[in-house]
Design a protein around this motif. Structure first.
Motif, PDB file in Angstrom:
ATOM      1  N   ALA A  67       0.836  -1.107   0.001  1.00  0.00           N
ATOM      2  CA  ALA A  67      -0.033  -0.019   0.025  1.00  0.00           C
ATOM      3  C   ALA A  67       0.773   1.136   0.032  1.00  0.00           C
ATOM      4  N   ILE A  68       2.046   1.301   0.770  1.00  0.00           N
ATOM      5  CA  ILE A  68       2.874   2.314   0.873  1.00  0.00           C
ATOM      6  C   ILE A  68       3.260   2.836  -0.604  1.00  0.00           C
ATOM      7  N   LYS A  69       3.540   1.861  -1.454  1.00  0.00           N
ATOM      8  CA  LYS A  69       4.295   2.184  -2.748  1.00  0.00           C
ATOM      9  C   LYS A  69       3.432   2.782  -3.790  1.00  0.00           C
ATOM     10  N   THR A  70       1.920   2.849  -3.318  1.00  0.00           N
ATOM     11  CA  THR A  70       0.908   3.572  -4.208  1.00  0.00           C
ATOM     12  C   THR A  70       0.553   4.893  -3.514  1.00  0.00           C
ATOM     13  N   MET A  71       1.006   5.249  -2.314  1.00  0.00           N
ATOM     14  CA  MET A  71       0.646   6.546  -1.780  1.00  0.00           C
ATOM     15  C   MET A  71       1.463   7.889  -2.136  1.00  0.00           C
ATOM     16  N   PRO A  72       0.930   8.830  -2.103  1.00  0.00           N
ATOM     17  CA  PRO A  72       1.571  10.029  -2.537  1.00  0.00           C
ATOM     18  C   PRO A  72       2.827  10.320  -1.316  1.00  0.00           C
ATOM     19  N   ASP A  73       3.696  10.958  -1.866  1.00  0.00           N
ATOM     20  CA  ASP A  73       4.755  11.399  -0.677  1.00  0.00           C
ATOM     21  C   ASP A  73       4.332  12.065   0.615  1.00  0.00           C
ATOM     22  N   ALA A  74       3.536  13.049   0.570  1.00  0.00           N
ATOM     23  CA  ALA A  74       3.023  13.505   1.639  1.00  0.00           C
ATOM     24  C   ALA A  74       2.426  12.372   2.753  1.00  0.00           C
ATOM     25  N   VAL A  75       1.693  11.707   2.182  1.00  0.00           N
ATOM     26  CA  VAL A  75       0.914  10.532   3.056  1.00  0.00           C
ATOM     27  C   VAL A  75       2.248   9.573   3.614  1.00  0.00           C
ATOM     28  N   ARG A  76       3.103   9.170   2.738  1.00  0.00           N
ATOM     29  CA  ARG A  76       4.326   8.428   3.200  1.00  0.00           C
ATOM     30  C   ARG A  76       5.026   9.060   4.605  1.00  0.00           C
ATOM     31  N   LEU A  77       5.334  10.248   4.156  1.00  0.00           N
ATOM     32  CA  LEU A  77       6.039  11.240   5.318  1.00  0.00           C
ATOM     33  C   LEU A  77       4.973  11.376   6.585  1.00  0.00           C
ATOM     34  N   SER A  78       3.894  11.570   6.263  1.00  0.00           N
ATOM     35  CA  SER A  78       2.842  11.452   7.740  1.00  0.00           C
ATOM     36  C   SER A  78       2.961  10.019   8.420  1.00  0.00           C
ATOM     37  N   LEU A  79       2.955   8.965   7.775  1.00  0.00           N
ATOM     38  CA  LEU A  79       3.086   7.843   8.403  1.00  0.00           C
ATOM     39  C   LEU A  79       4.487   7.664   9.022  1.00  0.00           C
ATOM     40  N   ILE A  80       5.398   8.005   8.208  1.00  0.00           N
ATOM     41  CA  ILE A  80       6.813   7.762   8.990  1.00  0.00           C
ATOM     42  C   ILE A  80       6.715   8.616  10.236  1.00  0.00           C
ATOM     43  N   SER A  81       6.134   9.875  10.290  1.00  0.00           N
ATOM     44  CA  SER A  81       6.271  10.717  11.544  1.00  0.00           C
ATOM     45  C   SER A  81       5.487  10.123  12.282  1.00  0.00           C
ATOM     46  N   ASP A  82       4.055   9.511  12.305  1.00  0.00           N
ATOM     47  CA  ASP A  82       3.511   8.724  13.048  1.00  0.00           C
ATOM     48  C   ASP A  82       3.974   7.534  13.753  1.00  0.00           C
ATOM     49  N   LEU A  83       4.768   6.682  12.909  1.00  0.00           N
ATOM     50  CA  LEU A  83       5.338   5.682  13.346  1.00  0.00           C
ATOM     51  C   LEU A  83       6.507   5.843  14.113  1.00  0.00           C
ATOM     52  N   SER A  84       7.066   6.840  13.800  1.00  0.00           N
ATOM     53  CA  SER A  84       8.507   7.267  14.667  1.00  0.00           C
ATOM     54  C   SER A  84       7.850   7.799  16.226  1.00  0.00           C
ATOM     55  N   GLY A  85       6.884   8.439  15.979  1.00  0.00           N
ATOM     56  CA  GLY A  85       6.257   8.798  17.426  1.00  0.00           C
ATOM     57  C   GLY A  85       5.918   7.669  18.250  1.00  0.00           C
ATOM     58  N   LEU A  86       5.364   6.802  17.652  1.00  0.00           N
ATOM     59  CA  LEU A  86       4.976   5.372  18.174  1.00  0.00           C
ATOM     60  C   LEU A  86       6.156   4.656  18.920  1.00  0.00           C
ATOM     61  N   VAL A  87       7.156   4.643  18.185  1.00  0.00           N
ATOM     62  CA  VAL A  87       8.422   3.927  18.654  1.00  0.00           C
ATOM     63  C   VAL A  87       8.928   4.573  19.765  1.00  0.00           C
ATOM     64  N   ARG A  88       9.024   6.024  19.806  1.00  0.00           N
ATOM     65  CA  ARG A  88       9.585   6.734  20.819  1.00  0.00           C
ATOM     66  C   ARG A  88       8.731   6.739  21.967  1.00  0.00           C
ATOM     67  N   GLU A  89       7.529   6.576  21.873  1.00  0.00           N
ATOM     68  CA  GLU A  89       6.430   6.579  22.819  1.00  0.00           C
ATOM     69  C   GLU A  89       6.714   5.122  23.693  1.00  0.00           C
ATOM     70  N   LYS A  90       6.869   3.967  22.873  1.00  0.00           N
ATOM     71  CA  LYS A  90       6.988   2.709  23.364  1.00  0.00           C
ATOM     72  C   LYS A  90       8.376   2.754  24.099  1.00  0.00           C
ATOM     73  N   GLU A  91       9.474   3.519  23.606  1.00  0.00           N
ATOM     74  CA  GLU A  91      10.687   3.206  23.978  1.00  0.00           C
ATOM     75  C   GLU A  91      10.693   3.970  25.386  1.00  0.00           C
ATOM     76  N   GLY A  92       9.925   5.076  25.525  1.00  0.00           N
ATOM     77  CA  GLY A  92       9.771   5.830  26.691  1.00  0.00           C
ATOM     78  C   GLY A  92       9.137   5.252  27.762  1.00  0.00           C
ATOM     79  N   HIS A  93       8.110   4.337  27.647  1.00  0.00           N
ATOM     80  CA  HIS A  93       7.483   3.545  28.501  1.00  0.00           C
ATOM     81  C   HIS A  93       8.419   2.356  29.155  1.00  0.00           C
ATOM     82  N   HIS A  94       9.479   1.998  28.521  1.00  0.00           N
ATOM     83  CA  HIS A  94      10.278   0.818  28.988  1.00  0.00           C
ATOM     84  C   HIS A  94      11.494   1.428  29.575  1.00  0.00           C
ATOM     85  N   VAL A  95      11.731   2.762  29.639  1.00  0.00           N
ATOM     86  CA  VAL A  95      12.924   3.480  30.327  1.00  0.00           C
ATOM     87  C   VAL A  95      12.429   3.669  31.786  1.00  0.00           C
ATOM     88  N   GLY A  96      13.328   3.630  32.825  1.00  0.00           N
ATOM     89  CA  GLY A  96      13.018   3.876  34.097  1.00  0.00           C
ATOM     90  C   GLY A  96      12.606   2.584  34.804  1.00  0.00           C
TER      91      GLY A  96
END
Length: 96
Positions: A67-96
């Motif tokens: 599906a990502i192959k057919t998406m416009p670049d703006a949508v891809r970049l938005s998804l990358i940002s969202d996924l990066s945020g989820l990873v950072r959030e997940k890493e934040g829960h495991h710290v401490g």
């Protein structure tokens, strides 16, 4: 049927499909490949969409990658940002 091509499978079960065979089958990087066992033989075929009802992690990943192959670049970049945020959030829960 054409002459067989012999390849050695690595310890992780990976086999390189020769370029000539990929081109003849219309396969390229990012394509979804369906693997099936029939009568002791493994078949590989390119598919455009994952079979309905298959919600395995592998099927979902293949669907998302296709599906990502057919998406416009703006949508891809938005998804990358969202996924990066989820990873950072997940890493934040495991710290401490």
């Amino acid at each position: 049927m054409s002459k067989p091509v012999y390849k050695v499978m690595d310890s992780k079960g990976r086999v390189l499909i020769p370029r000539e065979l990929r081109l003849a089958a219309g396969m390229c990087g990012g394509d979804i490949l369906a693997l099936q066992l029939q009568e002791g033989k493994v078949s590989v075929r390119k598919v455009e969409i994952v079979e309905v009802g298959d919600q395995s992690p592998e099927a979902v990943e293949a669907y998302v990658r296709a599906a990502i192959k057919t998406m416009p670049d703006a949508v891809r970049l938005s998804l990358i940002s969202d996924l990066s945020g989820l990873v950072r959030e997940k890493e934040g829960h495991h710290v401490g």
